[in-house]
Motif scaffolding. Sequence first.
Motif, PDB file in Angstrom:
ATOM      1  N   HIS A  63       4.610  10.326 -11.032  1.00  0.00           N
ATOM      2  CA  HIS A  63       5.131   9.759  -9.790  1.00  0.00           C
ATOM      3  C   HIS A  63       5.187   8.241  -9.889  1.00  0.00           C
ATOM      4  N   ILE A  64       5.872   7.640  -8.925  1.00  0.00           N
ATOM      5  CA  ILE A  64       5.969   6.186  -8.838  1.00  0.00           C
ATOM      6  C   ILE A  64       5.348   5.725  -7.528  1.00  0.00           C
ATOM      7  N   ASP A  65       4.473   4.737  -7.613  1.00  0.00           N
ATOM      8  CA  ASP A  65       3.869   4.145  -6.420  1.00  0.00           C
ATOM      9  C   ASP A  65       4.856   3.202  -5.766  1.00  0.00           C
ATOM     10  N   ALA A  66       5.100   3.397  -4.482  1.00  0.00           N
ATOM     11  CA  ALA A  66       5.919   2.461  -3.728  1.00  0.00           C
ATOM     12  C   ALA A  66       5.101   1.223  -3.382  1.00  0.00           C
ATOM     13  N   LEU A  67       5.786   0.162  -2.961  1.00  0.00           N
ATOM     14  CA  LEU A  67       5.110  -1.109  -2.708  1.00  0.00           C
ATOM     15  C   LEU A  67       4.225  -1.094  -1.466  1.00  0.00           C
ATOM     16  N   ASN A  68       4.348  -0.049  -0.642  1.00  0.00           N
ATOM     17  CA  ASN A  68       3.477   0.026   0.534  1.00  0.00           C
ATOM     18  C   ASN A  68       2.171   0.759   0.246  1.00  0.00           C
ATOM     19  N   HIS A  69       1.953   1.149  -1.006  1.00  0.00           N
ATOM     20  CA  HIS A  69       0.775   1.960  -1.348  1.00  0.00           C
ATOM     21  C   HIS A  69      -0.527   1.179  -1.174  1.00  0.00           C
TER      22      HIS A  69
END
Length: 333
Positions: A133-139
């Motif tokens: 998966h890819i972490d979004a910048l709001n994580h």
Amino acid sequence: MSKISNYRQLKITALLLAGALFAPLLAADTGTEVGKSPWGPEDERGRLNLMTRESQFRILSRISSGKVYDLSVEYYIGMPGVHIAGDPPYRIWMTHTPRGNQIADPMDMGEAMNEHISYSGSAISMYTHSGTHIDALNHFGLNGKIWNGFSADQYQGDRGWTAAGAESIPPIVARGVMIDIATAKNLPQLPDNYRITESDLKEALKQQQMTLEEGDVVLVRTGRMQNYDNAAVYQENYPGLTLGAAKFLAEDAEAMIIGADNIAPEAFPSEVEGNYIPVHTYLLAQQGVPILEVVNMEALARDKVYEFAFIGGSLKLRGADAGPMRPIAIPVD
């Protein structure tokens, strides 16, 4: 939510004195402010703005064969995950089975039709940070704010964030580079809790005769993926990047995305006093660099493929802080 699968280690302070594999001293946390985007006050993509039509065409035009490497993992009950921190594990269940439809006839098709048409259906539930998966910048953020100053008070509701979420991540087409730290050290995989330094990255790149370029998707291989089918081993005491190594990739190499083959790209326990997850907050909240996790690079390592066209699209989950992804790598000349 932290991806620390070895929480119990945070209680073992003796590890901080365990030698070269661990930071000898805790550095003070000086990164208290989130980054402001050079792409403007409305920017939700961060470094993904480095990807352009020109950069995409440039890497696609270099594809040298039809061989495709699948960089994702399978999802199954019992797979590794961060449910150890209270998040739900992956689950799958049948919502329709051929025999069940004959008995219940949920759509009023009748016995003859249900005997003729075999219908299977299933549903899943999982934490968004499960599998590749890819972490979004709001994580992750700092002091109530995420990348570019979006505050939780204004941009987070009952249905997730309304800024910098997984839905803002476009399909990724970029130059990909694998940095194989394990092979560079003549090891099948790095030792437990090994802290990858800037020097380690540079030495591996030198051995691979590779250089990094602005806008790269940089994937760091530790060899941990060899334990993926043994969740207890895979998700405990994994090696990862030091903050200095992360800064080298983000600031000196100007990477667009940084990823690894384990559950989190950073080493624990934290080397920064006052911040239990400094690489995540640095990359996501301060530099606007999305993070890829649980990336399967074993076939790339086997074939010594260090440079490739990286292609991947994550699920557009509105408001979510991560998106499951099935990325592929295609070798380039």
